[in-house]
Write a protein that holds these residues in place. Sequence first.
Motif, PDB file in Angstrom:
ATOM      1  N   ALA A  21     -30.986 -24.983  20.995  1.00 33.75           N
ATOM      2  CA  ALA A  21     -31.934 -24.076  20.342  1.00 33.75           C
ATOM      3  C   ALA A  21     -31.330 -23.465  19.077  1.00 33.75           C
ATOM      4  N   LEU A  22     -30.034 -23.131  19.115  1.00 34.44           N
ATOM      5  CA  LEU A  22     -29.374 -22.599  17.922  1.00 34.44           C
ATOM      6  C   LEU A  22     -29.414 -23.624  16.788  1.00 34.44           C
ATOM      7  N   GLN A  23     -29.205 -24.884  17.127  1.00 30.73           N
ATOM      8  CA  GLN A  23     -29.264 -25.928  16.102  1.00 30.73           C
ATOM      9  C   GLN A  23     -30.678 -26.110  15.567  1.00 30.73           C
ATOM     10  N   SER A  24     -31.652 -26.067  16.459  1.00 30.25           N
ATOM     11  CA  SER A  24     -33.033 -26.291  16.043  1.00 30.25           C
ATOM     12  C   SER A  24     -33.524 -25.224  15.073  1.00 30.25           C
ATOM     13  N   ARG A  25     -33.016 -24.000  15.223  1.00 30.84           N
ATOM     14  CA  ARG A  25     -33.484 -22.887  14.387  1.00 30.84           C
ATOM     15  C   ARG A  25     -32.565 -22.591  13.207  1.00 30.84           C
ATOM     16  N   ALA A  26     -31.471 -23.349  13.089  1.00 27.50           N
ATOM     17  CA  ALA A  26     -30.452 -23.026  12.086  1.00 27.50           C
ATOM     18  C   ALA A  26     -31.014 -23.005  10.669  1.00 27.50           C
ATOM     19  N   HIS A  27     -31.902 -23.948  10.341  1.00 31.48           N
ATOM     20  CA  HIS A  27     -32.439 -23.999   8.980  1.00 31.48           C
ATOM     21  C   HIS A  27     -33.307 -22.794   8.651  1.00 31.48           C
ATOM     22  N   LEU A  28     -33.858 -22.163   9.671  1.00 31.67           N
ATOM     23  CA  LEU A  28     -34.697 -20.980   9.458  1.00 31.67           C
ATOM     24  C   LEU A  28     -33.857 -19.758   9.131  1.00 31.67           C
ATOM     25  N   HIS A  29     -32.565 -19.827   9.428  1.00 29.59           N
ATOM     26  CA  HIS A  29     -31.680 -18.678   9.226  1.00 29.59           C
ATOM     27  C   HIS A  29     -30.647 -18.932   8.133  1.00 29.59           C
ATOM     28  N   GLY A  30     -30.925 -19.906   7.277  1.00 30.04           N
ATOM     29  CA  GLY A  30     -30.049 -20.142   6.131  1.00 30.04           C
ATOM     30  C   GLY A  30     -28.781 -20.904   6.425  1.00 30.04           C
ATOM     31  N   SER A  31     -28.701 -21.577   7.583  1.00 27.63           N
ATOM     32  CA  SER A  31     -27.507 -22.364   7.930  1.00 27.63           C
ATOM     33  C   SER A  31     -27.921 -23.771   8.354  1.00 27.63           C
ATOM     34  N   PRO A  32     -28.574 -24.540   7.473  1.00 26.59           N
ATOM     35  CA  PRO A  32     -29.094 -25.855   7.878  1.00 26.59           C
ATOM     36  C   PRO A  32     -28.017 -26.824   8.331  1.00 26.59           C
ATOM     37  N   GLY A  33     -26.780 -26.656   7.822  1.00 25.19           N
ATOM     38  CA  GLY A  33     -25.706 -27.566   8.206  1.00 25.19           C
ATOM     39  C   GLY A  33     -25.363 -27.520   9.683  1.00 25.19           C
ATOM     40  N   LEU A  34     -25.688 -26.416  10.356  1.00 31.47           N
ATOM     41  CA  LEU A  34     -25.386 -26.302  11.785  1.00 31.47           C
ATOM     42  C   LEU A  34     -26.234 -27.248  12.632  1.00 31.47           C
ATOM     43  N   ALA A  35     -27.264 -27.823  12.035  1.00 26.53           N
ATOM     44  CA  ALA A  35     -28.115 -28.771  12.760  1.00 26.53           C
ATOM     45  C   ALA A  35     -27.553 -30.182  12.744  1.00 26.53           C
ATOM     46  N   ASN A  36     -26.392 -30.382  12.131  1.00 18.79           N
ATOM     47  CA  ASN A  36     -25.803 -31.710  12.058  1.00 18.79           C
ATOM     48  C   ASN A  36     -25.564 -32.279  13.458  1.00 18.79           C
ATOM     49  N   PRO A  37     -25.906 -33.548  13.687  1.00 17.68           N
ATOM     50  CA  PRO A  37     -25.738 -34.109  15.043  1.00 17.68           C
ATOM     51  C   PRO A  37     -24.293 -34.162  15.525  1.00 17.68           C
ATOM     52  N   PHE A  38     -23.314 -34.180  14.608  1.00 16.52           N
ATOM     53  CA  PHE A  38     -21.925 -34.135  15.051  1.00 16.52           C
ATOM     54  C   PHE A  38     -21.573 -32.791  15.693  1.00 16.52           C
ATOM     55  N   LEU A  39     -22.413 -31.786  15.495  1.00 15.97           N
ATOM     56  CA  LEU A  39     -22.193 -30.475  16.110  1.00 15.97           C
ATOM     57  C   LEU A  39     -23.014 -30.296  17.387  1.00 15.97           C
ATOM     58  N   SER A  40     -23.655 -31.341  17.834  1.00 18.24           N
ATOM     59  CA  SER A  40     -24.558 -31.244  18.981  1.00 18.24           C
ATOM     60  C   SER A  40     -23.808 -31.337  20.312  1.00 18.24           C
ATOM     61  N   PRO A  41     -24.408 -30.820  21.368  1.00 16.97           N
ATOM     62  CA  PRO A  41     -23.784 -30.972  22.695  1.00 16.97           C
ATOM     63  C   PRO A  41     -23.690 -32.434  23.112  1.00 16.97           C
ATOM     64  N   GLU A  42     -24.650 -33.265  22.697  1.00 17.59           N
ATOM     65  CA  GLU A  42     -24.627 -34.676  23.092  1.00 17.59           C
ATOM     66  C   GLU A  42     -23.398 -35.393  22.541  1.00 17.59           C
ATOM     67  N   ALA A 226     -32.816 -38.297  22.819  1.00 17.89           N
ATOM     68  CA  ALA A 226     -33.545 -37.084  23.158  1.00 17.89           C
ATOM     69  C   ALA A 226     -34.295 -36.632  21.910  1.00 17.89           C
ATOM     70  N   ASP A 227     -35.194 -35.678  22.057  1.00 15.58           N
ATOM     71  CA  ASP A 227     -35.934 -35.187  20.895  1.00 15.58           C
ATOM     72  C   ASP A 227     -35.001 -34.588  19.849  1.00 15.58           C
ATOM     73  N   SER A 228     -33.910 -33.976  20.316  1.00 13.05           N
ATOM     74  CA  SER A 228     -33.012 -33.266  19.404  1.00 13.05           C
ATOM     75  C   SER A 228     -31.813 -34.094  18.959  1.00 13.05           C
ATOM     76  N   PHE A 229     -31.642 -35.298  19.519  1.00 11.74           N
ATOM     77  CA  PHE A 229     -30.451 -36.095  19.214  1.00 11.74           C
ATOM     78  C   PHE A 229     -30.682 -37.547  19.605  1.00 11.74           C
ATOM     79  N   ALA A 230     -30.159 -38.461  18.785  1.00 11.03           N
ATOM     80  CA  ALA A 230     -30.198 -39.883  19.157  1.00 11.03           C
ATOM     81  C   ALA A 230     -29.211 -40.655  18.304  1.00 11.03           C
ATOM     82  N   GLY A 231     -28.716 -41.747  18.865  1.00 11.42           N
ATOM     83  CA  GLY A 231     -27.979 -42.728  18.086  1.00 11.42           C
ATOM     84  C   GLY A 231     -28.984 -43.713  17.518  1.00 11.42           C
ATOM     85  N   VAL A 232     -28.913 -43.971  16.202  1.00  5.16           N
ATOM     86  CA  VAL A 232     -29.918 -44.802  15.533  1.00  5.16           C
ATOM     87  C   VAL A 232     -29.242 -46.006  14.885  1.00  5.16           C
TER      88      VAL A 232
END
Length: 366
Positions: A21-42, A226-232
């Motif tokens: 959830a923190l990653q999903s909302r990061a761009h709304l709080h001025g930190s879009p880089g936190l949504a990077n998939p390398f920072l994901s729990p997966e 997953a909706d929030s993460f995938a290998g492509v």
Amino acid sequence: MNITVHRPGELSAVDRAAWTALQSRAHLHGSPGLANPFLSPEFTLAIGHERRGVRIAVAREDGEPAGFLPFQRSATGVGRAIGLGISDCQGLVHRPGFDWNARELLRACGLSLWEFDHLVSGQAPFEAHASATFASPVIDLDQGYDTYLRHLRERSPKFIKGTLAKERRLSRDHGAVRYVHDERDPAVLTTLMGWKSAQYRRTGRSDRFAHPWIVRLLRRLFHTRADSFAGVLSVLYAADVPIAAHFGLRSERIHTCWFPAYDPAFAKYSPGLIMHLGMAEGAAADGIAHIDLGRGQKVYKDSLKTRELMVSEGWVALRHPVAFGHRARRAPVRALRNTVQTRPELFEPADKLLKRMGRIRSRGGE
């Protein structure tokens, strides 16, 4: 603030959901880089399946998760950013306004040192310890693919005209060209790794796919969806034969460029560039805000980028003998590498030497 440290399998479903959830909302709080998939729990959990010492620090305020720092810990207490060496984005995923003391965080994690080489921007407590900062080119897609293509035509008309002409020539010479943005055939992933391995050897670089754990990691991530993460896996075909491919990760808003390669037999058609344009179109259709091309200067990145992010490398260290020893070993190597890579008069002869050695190694069948 309370900090607890967990093994990957110990992270609760509630904490994992809070992290996402923190990653999903990061761009709304001025930190879009936190949504990077390398920072994901997966990504952290996948590394945890393949490497020892993976831990996750969870910082809480008023009982609620406020930050997540994944890391790898050695038996001597040396910490590394999760996936250091193959990860293109590192740092602490946190909620808006959260502040932390870098050395206090290390003590809570049982670390004498924490090393990073792709620190996401905006992490002031860690950035204060950075030794160097580097550009990481990106392709902006938040306005759609047509806007991006128009940008390329305005900035580099010869580049886009030439690339599209090569695509038409490729189709005439070898059959219909098609691009698949999310290929699900694992055999093509094997083909890609073979191309990339040969490229590493041909250019004198260390072959990452000579390490079985990296091969297993990519296969695991390929099957993680997953909706929030995938290998492509993205593939360019000519007459149903794969000629270029790329494997990367995506979150809800960011697609990373990770392992691109192509069949050298088709090099004159620039299949990698054609594929990257397909990736941009496919990612835009998926609602991706930008493709992160990754740290490092390459001609193809300069041709495709719309702007650059900044990432840092360095380490946070306590006054501890292990930390002093680690820095004494690593600092000279890093300094030499960065000097060579950032100075063309040094990089070009070094690159030529590596390629010459690669050709000799390839001919020798090593």
